[in-house]
Design a protein around this motif. Sequence first.
Motif, PDB file in Angstrom:
ATOM      1  N   SER A   1      38.114 -23.985 -55.274  1.00 30.50           N
ATOM      2  CA  SER A   1      36.973 -23.106 -55.049  1.00 30.50           C
ATOM      3  C   SER A   1      36.074 -23.029 -56.281  1.00 30.50           C
ATOM      4  O   SER A   1      36.510 -22.593 -57.344  1.00 30.50           O
ATOM      5  CB  SER A   1      37.445 -21.693 -54.679  1.00 30.50           C
TER       6      SER A   1
ATOM      7  N   VAL B   1      35.564 -19.255 -57.138  1.00 32.04           N
ATOM      8  CA  VAL B   1      36.604 -18.739 -58.021  1.00 32.04           C
ATOM      9  C   VAL B   1      36.378 -19.223 -59.445  1.00 32.04           C
ATOM     10  O   VAL B   1      36.475 -18.453 -60.415  1.00 32.04           O
ATOM     11  CB  VAL B   1      37.997 -19.164 -57.520  1.00 32.04           C
TER      12      VAL B   1
ATOM     13  N   TRP C   1      32.501 -18.846 -50.713  1.00 34.29           N
ATOM     14  CA  TRP C   1      33.802 -18.206 -50.518  1.00 34.29           C
ATOM     15  C   TRP C   1      34.384 -18.499 -49.135  1.00 34.29           C
ATOM     16  O   TRP C   1      35.553 -18.886 -48.999  1.00 34.29           O
ATOM     17  CB  TRP C   1      33.677 -16.697 -50.708  1.00 34.29           C
TER      18      TRP C   1
ATOM     19  N   ARG D   1      37.992 -20.348 -48.200  1.00 25.29           N
ATOM     20  CA  ARG D   1      39.087 -19.504 -47.692  1.00 25.29           C
ATOM     21  C   ARG D   1      39.615 -20.022 -46.362  1.00 25.29           C
ATOM     22  O   ARG D   1      40.832 -20.074 -46.146  1.00 25.29           O
ATOM     23  CB  ARG D   1      38.587 -18.068 -47.541  1.00 25.29           C
TER      24      ARG D   1
ATOM     25  N   ALA E   1      39.895 -11.309 -48.944  1.00 18.17           N
ATOM     26  CA  ALA E   1      40.293 -11.856 -50.244  1.00 18.17           C
ATOM     27  C   ALA E   1      41.789 -12.129 -50.311  1.00 18.17           C
ATOM     28  O   ALA E   1      42.320 -12.414 -51.388  1.00 18.17           O
ATOM     29  CB  ALA E   1      39.894 -10.880 -51.352  1.00 18.17           C
TER      30      ALA E   1
ATOM     31  N   ASP F   1      42.705 -15.292 -52.113  1.00 18.93           N
ATOM     32  CA  ASP F   1      41.969 -15.636 -53.329  1.00 18.93           C
ATOM     33  C   ASP F   1      42.901 -15.932 -54.496  1.00 18.93           C
ATOM     34  O   ASP F   1      42.587 -16.769 -55.354  1.00 18.93           O
ATOM     35  CB  ASP F   1      40.984 -14.532 -53.692  1.00 18.93           C
TER      36      ASP F   1
END
Length: 205
Positions: free
Chosen positions: A39, A42, A62, A66, A123, A126
């Motif tokens: 990501s 991130v 995002w 994900r 999230a 994450d």
Amino acid sequence: MTTVDMWFDPKCPWAWIASRWLLEVERVREVEVRFRVMSLAVLNEGREGLEDWYVEWLAQAWGPARVALAVERKYGAAATRDLYTALGTRIHHDRTPPGRDLYLAALAEAGLPAEFADAAETAELDGELEAANRAALGPVGEDLGTPAIHVHGPDGTVNAFFGPVVSPIPRGEDAGRLWDGVLLVTGVDGFFELKRSRTRPPITR
């Protein structure tokens, strides 16, 4: 057969080009590619001084990452490969913006449950995206990004590097020659960088 892991962010056009190049390489060299999720959102979280357009771009990155990671964790490399193609074709060819409609269409094409679209809005994964980034960039350099490629040698060694950044997508034996050259230079102990300024945008077809 050489196993190659490529870490991608679904929204990155340069990763998309590299992934399509690797699929060409599979046709002309004894290579098997596994696509794995990382990501850029991130990677750049909390960084200052980013240009406004890139901040907006990252905000939209995002969801696709994900969703792709949720599929990878549940079903593994083969499903991730199919989903990446379905997502990437829509993002990079059709210019479909990230959102639930995109995820549902891509999941349906890849034969995957629609429920994975829910991962975009949470999230929950994450922390696992952070771990994926570490796995991808640890041997390469945390200041880099995607495409990150790990080539597994028969003796258990790993030749890891960022790139190549290339446009348009090399096809056929051109793809194979680029692969041969990339392995040649990255296989040299102490080799770090070979670069020139970009003179064209990413050509994703």
